[in-house]
Enzyme design. Structure first.
Site, mmCIF file in Angstrom:
data_model
loop_
_atom_site.group_PDB
_atom_site.id
_atom_site.type_symbol
_atom_site.label_atom_id
_atom_site.label_comp_id
_atom_site.label_asym_id
_atom_site.label_seq_id
_atom_site.Cartn_x
_atom_site.Cartn_y
_atom_site.Cartn_z
ATOM 1 N N ASP A 120 47.964 59.468 49.426
ATOM 2 C CA ASP A 120 47.046 58.321 49.194
ATOM 3 C C ASP A 120 46.623 57.892 47.566
ATOM 4 O O ASP A 120 46.653 56.855 47.201
ATOM 5 C CB ASP A 120 45.965 58.162 49.997
ATOM 6 C CG ASP A 120 45.122 57.037 49.653
ATOM 7 O OD1 ASP A 120 45.395 55.794 49.804
ATOM 8 O OD2 ASP A 120 43.705 57.348 49.455
ATOM 9 N N LEU A 139 39.479 52.500 50.465
ATOM 10 C CA LEU A 139 39.474 51.277 49.541
ATOM 11 C C LEU A 139 40.615 51.541 48.509
ATOM 12 O O LEU A 139 40.721 50.502 47.534
ATOM 13 C CB LEU A 139 38.234 50.988 49.144
ATOM 14 C CG LEU A 139 37.118 50.575 50.102
ATOM 15 C CD1 LEU A 139 35.712 50.448 49.696
ATOM 16 C CD2 LEU A 139 37.619 49.450 51.115
ATOM 17 N N ARG A 140 41.180 52.828 48.417
ATOM 18 C CA ARG A 140 41.942 52.688 47.105
ATOM 19 C C ARG A 140 43.147 51.971 46.993
ATOM 20 O O ARG A 140 43.607 51.464 46.044
ATOM 21 C CB ARG A 140 42.433 54.145 46.999
ATOM 22 C CG ARG A 140 43.288 54.767 45.900
ATOM 23 C CD ARG A 140 43.937 56.215 45.653
ATOM 24 N NE ARG A 140 42.663 56.871 45.280
ATOM 25 C CZ ARG A 140 41.773 57.797 46.073
ATOM 26 N NH1 ARG A 140 42.236 58.037 47.382
ATOM 27 N NH2 ARG A 140 41.054 58.435 45.603
ATOM 28 N N ALA A 141 43.756 51.507 48.106
ATOM 29 C CA ALA A 141 44.575 50.768 48.289
ATOM 30 C C ALA A 141 44.416 49.224 47.763
ATOM 31 O O ALA A 141 45.118 48.719 47.009
ATOM 32 C CB ALA A 141 45.289 50.348 49.588
ATOM 33 N N VAL A 190 44.116 49.676 43.775
ATOM 34 C CA VAL A 190 45.561 49.856 43.242
ATOM 35 C C VAL A 190 46.256 48.587 43.086
ATOM 36 O O VAL A 190 46.916 48.191 42.560
ATOM 37 C CB VAL A 190 46.018 51.086 43.735
ATOM 38 C CG1 VAL A 190 47.618 51.240 43.528
ATOM 39 C CG2 VAL A 190 45.666 52.289 43.594
#
Length: 335
Positions: A160, A241-243, A246
């Protein structure tokens, strides 16, 4: 003698991968690119070609056996023993600053080293606190990792943390395969002539990347784009929430790549698969198991057990009087 890299502009096909690499070069805060595919698919060639598009032009390869000290840096023993000074000796992260850090078979590295690399790639800073020294230096590099899933996978937590993820097609079409080999042979025969032949295209690619980097800060990370991206991330069932972050950064880099002044739907769509490929949860609905219809319980008097049911050789119970010997009805005495 100058060492030449195979120009990225001369790579046959792989348009999606070339775009992802350029986006990571425009905004290294995206967090690097993970390339999946079998051996012999020119993954390192693509990574080296990207280095030529960056201002620093550095290309640093991280060997599989590298220790943590070699990666982050450590105490300079010569200065410590000879001069009694605690001096920092730079590692691979310092050498890769303003360039490309290439990690082949990243899935075979120890998890804590992968975590360390991803931290530095996302922050652009390497902070070392060890051996009596405290040192901080810039480490703004494009992290490119490659892996062959047949040799092992990354844990989901590490997967991820790579910003973008793509897979190379291991079976290009015959015409494409022939052209790949043809260009490789031409480069091996005369690197100078081959680089000269592709100089105009490579320079145009480098100019476009540089212009996009300069234009990046002027493009707003607006709420409308964020709202659309968050809706799609929710629909894809991604964890964390990284998606979202990014995706928003990658869409902005794509807008800068196009020379646009704002993020538009085309930018969001263009990077969707790069961002979600390794984060999307596969939630195929499972049909409930069919429940067999209940069999009615027949009365014992209506459906007596058939021969062969129950315990093997079991005979019906017979009423016996005390003191009287009865012969079971199915037995007969021999004359």
């Amino acid at each position: 003698m100058t060492e030449h890299h195979f120009p990225l502009a001369a790579v046959v096909g792989a348009d999606s991968l070339k775009l992802a690499l350029c986006l990571a070069a425009i905004d290294p805060a995206i967090g690097g690119v993970l390339i999946e595919g079998p051996r012999g698919m020119a993954k390192s060639t693509l990574a080296r070609g990207l280095a030529d598009l960056l201002d620093g032009g550095r290309f640093v390869t991280l060997p599989l056996g590298a220790s943590e000290e070699r990666i982050v840096g450590t105490l300079d023993l010569d200065a410590a023993l000879g001069q009694g000074q605690a001096r920092f000796s730079p590692g691979l992260l310092a050498r890769a600053d303003a360039g490309v850090l290439y990690v082949d078979e990243v899935n075979l590295l120890p998890d804590h080293l992968v975590d360390l690399l991803l931290d530095a790639a996302a922050s652009g800073v390497n902070h070392v606190e060890r051996d009596g020294i405290s040192h901080r230096h810039a480490a703004r590099f494009v992290l490119i990792g490659t892996m062959n899933v047949e040799e092992g996978e990354l844990r989901p937590q590490l997967l991820d943390r790579f910003g973008l993820n793509l897979a190379l097609d291991g079976q290009p079409q015959p015409v494409e395969r022939a052209e790949i080999v043809r260009r490789r042979l031409a480069f091996d025969a005369s690197p100078d002539a081959f680089v000269q032949r592709w100089q105009a295209e490579q320079q145009a690619l480098a100019t476009r990347c540089q212009s996009a980097r300069q234009h990046l800060a002027a493009i707003a990370l607006d709420d409308v784009s964020l709202g659309e991206i968050s809706q799609r991330c929710f629909a894809a069932g991604v964890d964390g929430l990284r998606a979202d972050l990014v995706w928003l950064r990658a869409a902005r880099a794509h807008a800068a790549w196009r020379g646009a002044g704002a993020i538009e739907p085309v930018d969001i769509d263009a990077v969707e698969d790069f961002v979600l490929r390794h984060r999307r949860r596969q939630q195929a609905p499972q049909a409930p198991a069919a429940t067999p219809p209940e069999r009615p319980q027949a009365q014992q008097s209506e459906q007596p057990p058939q021969q062969g049911e129950g315990q093997w050789g079991e005979l019906p119970a017979q009423v016996q009087a005390m003191g009287e010997r009865r012969v079971p009805p199915r037995w007969t005495k021999k004359p």
